[in-house]
Design a protein around this motif. Structure first.
Motif, PDB file in Angstrom:
ATOM      1  N   VAL A   1       1.267  -1.668   0.541  1.00  0.00           N
ATOM      2  CA  VAL A   1       0.421   0.005   0.086  1.00  0.00           C
ATOM      3  C   VAL A   1       1.399   1.494  -0.120  1.00  0.00           C
ATOM      4  N   GLN A   2       0.383   1.846  -0.922  1.00  0.00           N
ATOM      5  CA  GLN A   2       1.270   3.857  -1.017  1.00  0.00           C
ATOM      6  C   GLN A   2       0.740   4.337  -0.913  1.00  0.00           C
ATOM      7  N   LEU A   3       0.307   5.539   0.100  1.00  0.00           N
ATOM      8  CA  LEU A   3      -0.611   6.729   0.633  1.00  0.00           C
ATOM      9  C   LEU A   3       0.325   7.450   0.777  1.00  0.00           C
ATOM     10  N   LEU A   4      -1.238   8.311   0.056  1.00  0.00           N
ATOM     11  CA  LEU A   4      -0.764  10.020  -0.284  1.00  0.00           C
ATOM     12  C   LEU A   4      -2.174  10.933   0.258  1.00  0.00           C
ATOM     13  N   GLU A   5      -1.465  11.822   1.682  1.00  0.00           N
ATOM     14  CA  GLU A   5      -1.625  12.747   1.740  1.00  0.00           C
ATOM     15  C   GLU A   5      -2.748  13.967   1.736  1.00  0.00           C
ATOM     16  N   ASP A   6      -3.809  14.279   1.385  1.00  0.00           N
ATOM     17  CA  ASP A   6      -3.875  15.370   1.088  1.00  0.00           C
ATOM     18  C   ASP A   6      -5.604  16.144   0.432  1.00  0.00           C
ATOM     19  N   LYS A   7      -5.333  17.164   0.290  1.00  0.00           N
ATOM     20  CA  LYS A   7      -6.973  17.748   0.263  1.00  0.00           C
ATOM     21  C   LYS A   7      -7.554  17.030  -0.554  1.00  0.00           C
ATOM     22  N   THR A   8      -8.888  17.216  -0.561  1.00  0.00           N
ATOM     23  CA  THR A   8      -9.747  16.528  -1.254  1.00  0.00           C
ATOM     24  C   THR A   8     -10.341  17.294  -3.010  1.00  0.00           C
ATOM     25  N   VAL A   9      -9.852  18.336  -3.052  1.00  0.00           N
ATOM     26  CA  VAL A   9      -9.962  19.128  -4.230  1.00  0.00           C
ATOM     27  C   VAL A   9      -8.510  18.233  -5.285  1.00  0.00           C
ATOM     28  N   ARG A  10      -7.453  18.229  -4.007  1.00  0.00           N
ATOM     29  CA  ARG A  10      -6.498  17.719  -4.910  1.00  0.00           C
ATOM     30  C   ARG A  10      -6.051  15.693  -5.418  1.00  0.00           C
ATOM     31  N   LEU A  11      -6.780  15.104  -4.446  1.00  0.00           N
ATOM     32  CA  LEU A  11      -7.409  13.496  -4.516  1.00  0.00           C
ATOM     33  C   LEU A  11      -8.006  13.292  -5.445  1.00  0.00           C
ATOM     34  N   LEU A  12      -9.116  13.858  -6.024  1.00  0.00           N
ATOM     35  CA  LEU A  12     -10.443  13.252  -7.051  1.00  0.00           C
ATOM     36  C   LEU A  12      -9.109  14.091  -8.331  1.00  0.00           C
ATOM     37  N   PRO A  13      -8.866  14.659  -9.143  1.00  0.00           N
ATOM     38  CA  PRO A  13      -8.562  14.309 -10.149  1.00  0.00           C
ATOM     39  C   PRO A  13      -7.117  13.953 -10.215  1.00  0.00           C
ATOM     40  N   LYS A  14      -7.007  13.336  -9.427  1.00  0.00           N
ATOM     41  CA  LYS A  14      -5.538  12.787  -9.410  1.00  0.00           C
ATOM     42  C   LYS A  14      -6.109  10.809  -9.779  1.00  0.00           C
ATOM     43  N   ILE A  15      -7.529  10.515  -9.339  1.00  0.00           N
ATOM     44  CA  ILE A  15      -8.276   8.803  -9.446  1.00  0.00           C
ATOM     45  C   ILE A  15      -8.312   9.065 -10.865  1.00  0.00           C
ATOM     46  N   LEU A  16      -8.791  10.104 -11.578  1.00  0.00           N
ATOM     47  CA  LEU A  16      -9.100  10.481 -12.520  1.00  0.00           C
ATOM     48  C   LEU A  16      -7.538  10.099 -13.807  1.00  0.00           C
TER      49      LEU A  16
END
Length: 305
Positions: free
Chosen positions: A123-138
């Motif tokens: 498991v690799q974990l990245l901590e950030d805000k919602t507005v920055r995490l959702l684009p990374k999924i896309l």
């Protein structure tokens, strides 16, 4: 003509409202408008007819919408195919994003239970805000994220509501109310309030505003800050008090005491929602394995929220 511009155009064409489209894409309306203008300049034609009251597609805009949808669907299919092939041939891993609340509250027990059941998945974990995490999924940079669910969700993402985090009040340690077993909003109505910036933390910001509105009160906001840790340190310096999620008590900050909040009325307005998000229609055995562990243990995790 760039794919990003096409995605901006399709969102605006489907919504026929630049503000709503920008919210869907997690970007500013001005940035969306700039991408549309660049696309129009590149194609040498107007795609939208704009008035002070309405936005509509031109004939060229209608033609482009049909073609753009086909192009983006093909690109998404190619991306998903290559991503799935890459996952199948690579070592099993799971890339997770999490807001600070989930990283401190939900993830420690979840990762422990997941590792016990699936020790072969890294498991690799990245901590950030919602507005920055959702684009990374896309973009494929993340497989799964634990976020605050947005008011207007991108249709390419799947969301699973998980739990509601309890709100508490952070006081300077020697504050007159810091020794109370619980506190009401009326008792802190005249206190200087510290709140998160709404642009980066809309749920946390709105929590304070809605709680006060529900009680028929108006918060006296003296300071806006971007990070919860900053807010807690400001509380320690006696700049004011703050309504924060209960996980914040795990921060090792001296000079701060946390008191449970008793809202005037019960219900979700006094709590913060947490959701899991992933790419709709994608296949990922490692992600699904974590979601299965989460589903099985969710009631236990929720009791600690």
């Amino acid at each position: 003509m760039e794919l990003h511009q096409l995605r901006c155009f399709v969102a605006a064409a489907e919504q026929l409202h630049f503000g709503h489209a920008a919210q869907q894409l997690q970007m500013l309306p001005s940035a969306l408008g700039r991408q549309i203008r660049l696309l129009e300049e590149d194609l040498g034609t107007r795609l939208f007819a704009r008035t002070t009251r309405a936005v509509s597609l031109t004939e060229d805009g209608t033609t482009l919408l049909r073609d753009a949808r086909a192009i983006l669907a093909k690109v998404e299919a190619v991306e998903n195919n290559l991503r799935n092939r890459s996952r199948a041939g690579a070592a099993r891993r799971l890339r997770i994003g999490a807001i600070d609340s989930a990283a401190a509250g939900l993830l420690p027990p979840l990762l422990r239970d997941f590792r016990d059941k699936h020790p072969d998945i890294a498991v690799q974990l990245l901590e950030d805000k919602t507005v920055r995490l959702l684009p990374k999924i896309l973009t494929g940079a993340l497989d799964l994220a634990f976020v605050r669910p947005p008011d207007s969700a991108d249709k390419r993402l799947e969301f699973r509501d998980l739990l509601q985090e309890t709100a508490i009040v952070a006081f300077p340690q020697r504050h007159a109310l810091a020794e109370r077993k619980s506190i009401t909003l009326a008792q802190i109505a005249d206190e200087a309030m510290l709140v998160p910036d709404r642009r980066s933390r809309p749920h946390s910001h709105d929590l304070t505003i809605k709680l006060f509105e529900q009680a028929g009160l108006t918060p006296r906001i003296v300071q806006v800050a971007d990070e919860k840790q900053t807010i807690i340190h400001l509380v320690a310096t006696k700049l004011g008090v703050a309504i924060v999620p209960r996980w914040t008590t795990r921060m090792a900050v001296s000079g701060v005491r946390f008191v449970p909040l008793r809202p005037k009325q019960g219900g979700p307005v006094g709590r913060l929602p947490l959701a899991a998000a992933w790419l709709r229609g994608s296949r990922d055995p490692a992600r699904d394995a974590m979601l299965a562990v989460l589903e099985a243990r969710l009631r236990s995790y929720a009791r600690e929220a």
